[in-house]
Design a protein around this motif. Sequence first.
Motif, short mmCIF file in Angstrom:
data_model
loop_
_atom_site.label_atom_id
_atom_site.label_comp_id
_atom_site.label_asym_id
_atom_site.label_seq_id
_atom_site.Cartn_x
_atom_site.Cartn_y
_atom_site.Cartn_z
N LEU A 3 30.17 10.01 71.08
CA LEU A 3 31.47 10.45 71.60
C LEU A 3 32.47 9.31 71.66
CD1 LEU A 3 30.22 12.96 74.28
CD2 LEU A 3 31.73 13.49 72.36
N ALA A 4 31.98 8.09 71.83
CA ALA A 4 32.88 6.93 71.81
C ALA A 4 33.49 6.78 70.42
CB ALA A 4 32.12 5.67 72.19
N GLU A 5 32.67 6.94 69.38
CA GLU A 5 33.20 6.85 68.02
C GLU A 5 34.15 8.01 67.73
OE1 GLU A 5 31.37 5.49 63.87
OE2 GLU A 5 30.50 7.38 64.57
N MET A 6 33.77 9.22 68.14
CA MET A 6 34.64 10.37 67.95
C MET A 6 35.99 10.15 68.63
SD MET A 6 32.13 13.67 68.45
CE MET A 6 33.54 14.66 68.90
N THR A 7 35.96 9.61 69.84
CA THR A 7 37.19 9.39 70.59
C THR A 7 38.07 8.35 69.89
OG1 THR A 7 36.06 9.93 72.65
CG2 THR A 7 38.14 8.73 72.83
N ALA A 8 37.45 7.29 69.37
CA ALA A 8 38.21 6.26 68.66
C ALA A 8 38.89 6.85 67.42
CB ALA A 8 37.29 5.11 68.26
N ILE A 9 38.15 7.67 66.67
CA ILE A 9 38.72 8.30 65.48
C ILE A 9 39.84 9.26 65.87
CG2 ILE A 9 38.24 9.76 63.49
CD1 ILE A 9 37.01 6.96 63.32
N LYS A 10 39.59 10.06 66.91
CA LYS A 10 40.60 11.02 67.37
C LYS A 10 41.89 10.32 67.79
CE LYS A 10 39.88 13.15 71.36
NZ LYS A 10 41.04 12.93 72.27
N ASN A 11 41.73 9.16 68.43
CA ASN A 11 42.89 8.40 68.92
C ASN A 11 43.43 7.41 67.89
OD1 ASN A 11 42.71 9.78 71.33
ND2 ASN A 11 41.53 8.19 72.36
N LYS A 12 42.88 7.50 66.66
CA LYS A 12 43.34 6.65 65.55
C LYS A 12 43.17 5.16 65.86
CE LYS A 12 46.60 10.05 63.67
NZ LYS A 12 46.02 11.17 64.41
N VAL A 13 42.04 4.83 66.47
CA VAL A 13 41.69 3.44 66.73
C VAL A 13 40.79 2.95 65.61
CG1 VAL A 13 40.48 1.86 68.29
CG2 VAL A 13 41.89 3.70 69.23
N LYS A 46 34.39 18.89 53.14
CA LYS A 46 35.47 19.49 52.35
C LYS A 46 36.59 20.04 53.24
CE LYS A 46 32.83 22.32 49.99
NZ LYS A 46 32.38 23.33 48.98
N SER A 47 36.35 20.06 54.55
CA SER A 47 37.31 20.63 55.49
C SER A 47 38.25 19.53 56.02
CB SER A 47 36.57 21.26 56.67
OG SER A 47 36.12 20.25 57.57
N PRO A 48 39.28 19.91 56.78
CA PRO A 48 40.17 18.90 57.39
C PRO A 48 39.61 18.29 58.67
CG PRO A 48 41.28 21.04 57.07
CD PRO A 48 39.82 21.27 56.94
N ALA A 49 38.36 18.58 59.06
CA ALA A 49 37.80 18.08 60.33
C ALA A 49 38.05 16.57 60.47
CB ALA A 49 36.30 18.38 60.38
N PHE A 50 38.45 16.16 61.68
CA PHE A 50 38.79 14.75 61.88
C PHE A 50 37.56 13.86 61.94
CE2 PHE A 50 38.00 15.83 66.32
CZ PHE A 50 37.48 14.66 66.86
N TYR A 51 36.38 14.46 62.20
CA TYR A 51 35.16 13.66 62.33
C TYR A 51 33.98 14.47 61.83
CZ TYR A 51 31.52 10.75 64.45
OH TYR A 51 30.44 9.94 64.66
N VAL A 52 33.19 13.86 60.95
CA VAL A 52 31.94 14.45 60.48
C VAL A 52 30.88 13.35 60.52
CG1 VAL A 52 30.72 15.62 58.60
CG2 VAL A 52 33.17 16.03 58.95
#
Length: 338
Positions: free
Chosen positions: A303-313, A247-253
Amino acid sequence: MDSIDLEVLKTCEQWLRAGRPCELVTVVKTWGSSPRPEGAMLAIAENAQVIGSVSGGCIEDDLIARIQTEGFTRTIPEIVTYGISADEAHRFGLPCGGTIQLAIEPLHSKSQISNLLAGLAAHKLLARELNLQTGAVTLRSAEAHESLRLSETQLVTIHGPRWRLLIIGAGQLSRFLANIAVGMDYQVTVCDPREEYREAWQLEGVQLVHDMPDDTVIAMQLDVRSAVVALTHDPKLDDMALMEALKSPAFYVGAIGSRSNNAKRRERLLELDLSAEQIARLHGPIGLYIGSKTPAEIAISILAEMTAIKNKVLISKENQIEFAKEAQQPVNTSSCQL
């Protein structure tokens, strides 16, 4: 594990305390492709000792050569540009059309390096303001949205963890995940109300809390620079926290578990008054498929998936499965990654 830039600052402090002349080099602007991002740092001391990186190595070699032949001659900061011409770009290992601009700053007792490190140790987000005309430095609190700024008279660099990671569960996988994430400049919090897990936890630079995970999620007031990873395999601990995180704006869950377990988790979350759109934000099974089996490898995949999401890949689980099939590798649907 410290981040590369934190190691640079700590080494600068050691050199200054030892009375060794040294300079701090910061990437302040790039054009086209470049090996290192804005804000990347390198430090160089007498005897051409170097820590950090601003390029693939050739610019470092040039900086070293100048120190070896000219010594430390700067008394105030200087802005230097590499790669303006095609020949120079090729010489310094920059991609075609790449240009990189550096701030080279002679360090001294008033450079505020020790005060900056003290603030970072207290998990503060700080702005370091460097007067390019005098070399004077001031520190102030920074906002998470701030970024490096360069003007004719001032360079402002931002230091400290601007990304947060909440890990639910203090097990072995959490230890690897937290350790690597700290090295990637995340401010890491591990939450586990189970005393038997907390007693064995020891990891410098990571905050350990024993509240219920959903209470911790609420207390952290997650924003778009936050990530939540649930690793306990226990619905009593994971589900309520995931509900609040989704329910939060967190970029990755994300949540660990097999495909079948994650399908059941989604069914439970539907009963917790979450919308289908909110549940669709859940990454589970967690991580990119890299054939990982050990806790360290699984941590890297997360962390690879988190990084991809963070970098909008854009990534696709289906494409990963097809890749594994083409490589004739079995896809373990009970693993944490798929």
